[in-house]
Design a protein around this motif. Structure first.
Motif, short mmCIF file in Angstrom:
data_model
loop_
_atom_site.label_atom_id
_atom_site.label_comp_id
_atom_site.label_asym_id
_atom_site.label_seq_id
_atom_site.Cartn_x
_atom_site.Cartn_y
_atom_site.Cartn_z
N ALA A 11 0.83 -1.21 0.00
CA ALA A 11 0.00 0.00 0.00
C ALA A 11 0.87 1.26 0.00
CB ALA A 11 -0.94 -0.01 1.21
N VAL A 12 1.92 1.26 0.82
CA VAL A 12 2.84 2.41 0.86
C VAL A 12 3.54 2.56 -0.48
CG1 VAL A 12 4.96 3.30 1.91
CG2 VAL A 12 3.16 2.34 3.36
N ASP A 13 4.01 1.46 -1.03
CA ASP A 13 4.73 1.50 -2.30
C ASP A 13 3.85 1.95 -3.46
OD1 ASP A 13 7.12 0.82 -1.12
OD2 ASP A 13 7.09 -1.27 -1.79
N ARG A 19 8.45 8.89 -10.82
CA ARG A 19 9.11 10.20 -10.78
C ARG A 19 9.90 10.42 -9.50
NH1 ARG A 19 4.24 13.63 -11.46
NH2 ARG A 19 3.15 12.07 -12.65
N LEU A 20 9.52 9.74 -8.43
CA LEU A 20 10.19 9.91 -7.14
C LEU A 20 11.50 9.12 -7.06
CD1 LEU A 20 7.17 9.70 -4.70
CD2 LEU A 20 8.41 11.74 -5.39
N GLU A 21 11.63 8.07 -7.87
CA GLU A 21 12.77 7.16 -7.76
C GLU A 21 14.12 7.88 -7.80
OE1 GLU A 21 12.97 3.29 -9.69
OE2 GLU A 21 10.80 3.48 -10.01
N GLY A 22 14.29 8.84 -8.66
CA GLY A 22 15.57 9.53 -8.77
C GLY A 22 15.79 10.56 -7.67
N MET A 23 14.71 10.97 -7.00
CA MET A 23 14.83 12.04 -6.01
C MET A 23 14.84 11.54 -4.57
SD MET A 23 12.36 14.97 -7.66
CE MET A 23 10.88 14.02 -7.41
N ILE A 24 14.03 10.55 -4.28
CA ILE A 24 13.87 10.07 -2.89
C ILE A 24 14.08 8.56 -2.86
CG2 ILE A 24 12.29 9.87 -0.94
CD1 ILE A 24 10.76 12.27 -2.10
N GLN A 27 13.48 3.68 0.78
CA GLN A 27 13.49 3.52 2.24
C GLN A 27 13.11 4.83 2.93
OE1 GLN A 27 17.30 3.05 4.40
NE2 GLN A 27 16.41 1.14 5.18
N LEU A 28 13.62 5.95 2.45
CA LEU A 28 13.27 7.25 3.02
C LEU A 28 11.79 7.54 2.80
CD1 LEU A 28 14.00 9.93 4.38
CD2 LEU A 28 14.75 10.77 2.13
N PHE A 29 11.28 7.22 1.62
CA PHE A 29 9.86 7.42 1.34
C PHE A 29 9.00 6.59 2.28
CE2 PHE A 29 5.88 6.29 -0.72
CZ PHE A 29 5.38 7.55 -1.04
N LEU A 151 17.92 9.18 10.82
CA LEU A 151 19.33 8.74 10.93
C LEU A 151 19.51 7.76 12.08
CD1 LEU A 151 21.18 12.09 10.16
CD2 LEU A 151 20.91 10.09 8.66
N ALA A 152 18.83 8.00 13.19
CA ALA A 152 18.92 7.07 14.32
C ALA A 152 18.34 5.71 13.93
CB ALA A 152 18.18 7.63 15.54
N ALA A 153 17.23 5.72 13.20
CA ALA A 153 16.61 4.45 12.78
C ALA A 153 17.53 3.70 11.82
CB ALA A 153 15.25 4.72 12.13
N ARG A 154 18.06 4.41 10.84
CA ARG A 154 18.87 3.75 9.82
C ARG A 154 20.23 3.31 10.34
NH1 ARG A 154 20.45 6.86 4.45
NH2 ARG A 154 22.14 7.53 5.76
N CYS A 155 20.87 4.14 11.15
CA CYS A 155 22.24 3.87 11.58
C CYS A 155 22.35 3.18 12.94
CB CYS A 155 23.04 5.17 11.62
SG CYS A 155 23.10 6.03 10.04
N PHE A 156 21.28 3.17 13.71
CA PHE A 156 21.35 2.62 15.06
C PHE A 156 20.27 1.57 15.31
CE2 PHE A 156 20.14 3.08 19.63
CZ PHE A 156 21.24 2.45 20.18
N THR A 157 19.02 1.99 15.30
CA THR A 157 17.92 1.11 15.68
C THR A 157 17.80 -0.10 14.77
OG1 THR A 157 16.71 3.02 16.52
CG2 THR A 157 15.44 1.03 16.15
N PHE A 158 17.79 0.13 13.47
CA PHE A 158 17.62 -0.96 12.50
C PHE A 158 18.88 -1.10 11.63
CE2 PHE A 158 13.47 0.97 13.39
CZ PHE A 158 12.81 -0.11 13.92
N ARG A 159 20.01 -0.87 12.23
CA ARG A 159 21.29 -0.90 11.50
C ARG A 159 21.41 -2.17 10.65
NH1 ARG A 159 25.42 -0.98 15.51
NH2 ARG A 159 25.32 -3.22 15.35
N GLY A 160 21.91 -1.99 9.47
CA GLY A 160 22.11 -3.12 8.58
C GLY A 160 20.96 -3.40 7.65
N ALA A 161 19.87 -2.61 7.76
CA ALA A 161 18.73 -2.81 6.87
C ALA A 161 19.07 -2.26 5.50
CB ALA A 161 17.49 -2.10 7.42
N ALA A 162 19.03 -3.12 4.50
CA ALA A 162 19.32 -2.70 3.14
C ALA A 162 18.18 -1.85 2.61
CB ALA A 162 19.53 -3.91 2.24
N GLU A 163 18.50 -0.90 1.74
CA GLU A 163 17.45 -0.13 1.09
C GLU A 163 16.81 -1.01 0.04
OE1 GLU A 163 18.13 3.91 -0.04
OE2 GLU A 163 19.78 4.07 1.37
N ASN A 164 15.50 -1.18 0.15
CA ASN A 164 14.79 -2.04 -0.80
C ASN A 164 13.53 -1.41 -1.27
OD1 ASN A 164 13.38 -2.26 1.61
ND2 ASN A 164 13.93 -4.38 1.93
#
Length: 164
Positions: A11-13, A19-24, A27-29, A151-164
């Motif tokens: 649903a989120v995807d 058009r957003l792929e090149g800008m955002i 994972q951030l979206f 940044l805390a989520a990506r680098c600390f809380t869920f560290r190692g999660a690949a962008e997919n």
């Protein structure tokens, strides 16, 4: 992945247009979408608890302190949106993290506590020291808090999660 997590991710995807792929990054979206969804759930639960559970204008006497209805509602809503925010982040935005759930939950609690402290300190700094009006200070604070939280989520809380 659970059927519910799979459904929510799809649903989120659906809102992630080409058009957003090149800008955002996706994972951030997903993170921003989940944050907005959790914010909406927070407002909805607050409304229900304030108006229908606690009752407008009541004073809740806990014996050692009396708490107003708006503050009591805030305290009752926080655990709900804390766990929905964790679930959304873990299962939608950062679903490939190799860390154990217990580790993620503890780290999530620490990052949320950090965001609360950051909000308090920024508001004090911007309003009391820099003399910025409260509403623009809150907007600036929210922006800084959102960057910190991602940044805390990506680098600390869920560290190692690949962008997919």
């Amino acid at each position: 992945m659970s059927p519910l997590a799979s459904f929510v991710t799809r649903a989120v995807d659906a809102f992630y247009w080409r058009r957003l792929e090149g800008m955002i990054p996706r994972q951030l979206f997903r993170y921003a979408f989940c944050g907005g969804l959790n914010l909406a759930l927070d407002a909805m639960w607050y409304f229900v608890i304030y108006h229908f559970v606690i009752g407008e204008g009541r004073l809740i006497d806990l014996g050692f302190v009396a708490v107003s209805a708006p503050i009591a509602s805030l305290f009752l809503v926080f655990p709900i949106t804390f766990f929905t925010g964790f679930w959304l982040n873990r299962n939608v935005a950062f679903r490939t993290s190799p860390l154990r759930t217990r580790t993620q939950l503890l780290r999530y609690a620490l990052s949320v506590a950090g965001a609360i402290v950051l909000n308090y300190l920024c508001m004090k700094l911007f309003v009391n020291v820099a003399g910025i009006w409260p509403t623009p200070a809150k907007i600036l604070t929210s922006g800084l808090s959102a960057v910190y939280s991602f940044l805390a989520a990506r680098c600390f809380t869920f560290r190692g999660a690949a962008e997919n």
